[in-house]
Design a protein around this motif. Structure first.
Motif, short mmCIF file in Angstrom:
data_model
loop_
_atom_site.label_atom_id
_atom_site.label_comp_id
_atom_site.label_asym_id
_atom_site.label_seq_id
_atom_site.Cartn_x
_atom_site.Cartn_y
_atom_site.Cartn_z
N LEU A 211 0.83 -1.20 0.00
CA LEU A 211 0.00 0.00 0.00
C LEU A 211 0.86 1.26 0.00
N LEU A 212 2.03 1.19 0.63
CA LEU A 212 2.95 2.33 0.63
C LEU A 212 3.72 2.42 -0.68
N ASP A 214 2.60 1.47 -3.61
CA ASP A 214 1.69 1.73 -4.73
C ASP A 214 1.92 3.14 -5.28
N SER A 217 -0.18 5.70 -3.73
CA SER A 217 -0.14 5.79 -2.27
C SER A 217 -0.31 7.24 -1.82
N SER A 219 0.64 9.11 0.71
CA SER A 219 1.56 9.31 1.83
C SER A 219 1.98 10.77 1.90
N GLN A 250 -3.16 7.24 9.31
CA GLN A 250 -2.58 6.40 8.27
C GLN A 250 -2.26 4.98 8.77
N PRO A 322 -2.38 4.52 2.38
CA PRO A 322 -2.78 3.73 1.22
C PRO A 322 -3.33 4.62 0.11
N PRO A 323 -3.60 4.07 -1.06
CA PRO A 323 -4.28 4.85 -2.11
C PRO A 323 -5.66 5.28 -1.62
N GLU A 326 -8.39 2.68 -1.68
CA GLU A 326 -8.17 1.43 -0.96
C GLU A 326 -9.25 1.23 0.11
#
Length: 373
Positions: A211-212, A214, A217, A219, A250, A322-323, A326
């Motif tokens: 997930l990071l 992607d 992501s 972030s 997060q 995550p996106p 998600e």
């Protein structure tokens, strides 16, 4: 260059401190208390006295450094230690993390240069919408703190030229330092998340880390500066909040700060404990999303920062998210017949709810099926 120690950090931040427009300047105790009203965020519950400097501890509620969960990522027992720390604290320190100290010191130097600028120059990088420079105001819920900050995305395609005071003549130097640091810290965060998956005996080892990694992501990266407030000693019944109590929404947060105290975490019984600073190590926070994905087995840690009376505190936090699309829910492989504690939601839905809340709010409460333990 190694980062300054607690003994020689003051000269480095001296020029920085002088430039901060909201540094406290009071002639007497009454004036100090009146002026600070707009800067203090009452914490729930009431904050214990906080006046220690360095590693001395103010009361029996303070943890000593050896009591903070410590994980050596190079050791074979790191996986089991990570699981235990996430279950009991939601917080731990990592050493032998693999992030070059040069990456850390280079980015801190750039942060110090930015926060040393006159306020009018820093404000050219703001207001945060959502990225950019801000001070005192935290989020959209009315929270304030004794802090100024720079909030950035980790997306390398973001146009940073909109921040001339950050990325001007030194654009390449700042961007290079930022890119190197975020890349290394993200890799370390993914290593930690994969160790979590191993420790939980999840067959898909990258269930969290993907997930990071992607491309979509969501972030973030945050630079915080907490100016010192020498007149803080005039307060005999309250503390100056640098950043109010909260949990991170997060999946995981990776924190590093200079060698100045101020960070506190909340234990399960609500007791606040102080975290001794360590400028060469990282601290890992379990976020709300990870608590949900583990169906409450991991604990999203509540934490805060108190102002320091004599030293500047600079922290750098990577928020691994995550996106936006998600779907977040307890992992079926961890349920084993247990009832789900949380409703499924998208990261976008949760992020929106988080932005519309106050710092101290329990955001997960609105997504619970049954009371989480």
């Amino acid at each position: 260059m190694l980062l300054p120690s607690s003994d020689n950090s003051l000269p480095l931040f001296d020029s920085l401190t002088k430039s901060v427009s909201f540094r406290c300047r009071f002639r007497n105790k009454k004036q100090a208390k009146q002026s600070a009203t707009s800067m203090v965020v009452p914490s729930k519950p009431a904050i214990e006295p906080f006046s220690y400097v360095g590693n001395s501890m103010p009361n029996s509620n303070a943890l000593y450094s050896h009591q903070i969960p410590l994980v050596d990522l190079s050791k074979p027992d790191s996986k089991s230690l990570i699981i235990k720390a996430c279950e009991e604290f939601g917080f731990f320190k990592v050493v032998n993390h693999g992030v070059p100290l040069d990456f850390i010191s280079r980015l801190e130097e750039e942060a110090v240069k930015f926060f040393s600028l006159p306020l009018v120059e820093k404000e050219k990088a703001g207001p945060p919408d959502p990225f950019g420079y801000g001070n005192k105001k935290i989020g959209w819920g009315g929270d304030v703190g004794w802090v100024e900050y720079l909030l950035l995305t980790t997306n390398p395609s973001f146009n940073y030229r909109k921040f001339p005071s950050v990325f001007s003549e030194s654009s390449e130097r700042f961007r290079s330092a930022l890119g190197d640091y975020i890349s290394a810290v993200r890799d370390m965060a993914c290593e930690v998340l994969e160790s979590m998956a191993d420790g939980l005996r999840i067959q898909q080892r990258d269930i969290f880390s993907k997930l990071l990694m992607d491309e979509q992501s969501d972030s973030f990266f945050r630079l915080n500066h907490y100016p010192p407030c020498p007149e803080l000693e005039a307060f005999d019944d309250r503390n100056m909040i640098g950043f109010g109590e909260h949990t991170d929404p997060q999946i995981i947060s990776v924190l590093r700060s200079n060698n100045t105290s101020g960070l506190q975490i909340s234990m399960k019984d609500g007791t606040w404990v102080s975290v001794p600073p360590d400028q060469n190590s990282f601290f890992i926070n379990v976020g709300d999303s990870l608590q949900v994905m583990t169906n409450g087995r991991f604990r999203s840690v509540r934490h805060r920062v108190l102002a320091n009376s004599s030293k500047s505190r600079v922290s750098m936090i990577y928020f691994g998210g995550p996106p936006l699309s998600e779907r977040i829910a307890p992992l079926p492989c961890l349920m084993k017949g247990k009832e789900s504690l949380y409703k499924e939601f998208t990261w976008f839905e949760y992020k929106k709810a988080a932005y519309n809340s106050r710092l101290a709010d329990d955001r997960l409460e609105h997504f619970q099926r049954v009371a989480a333990s």
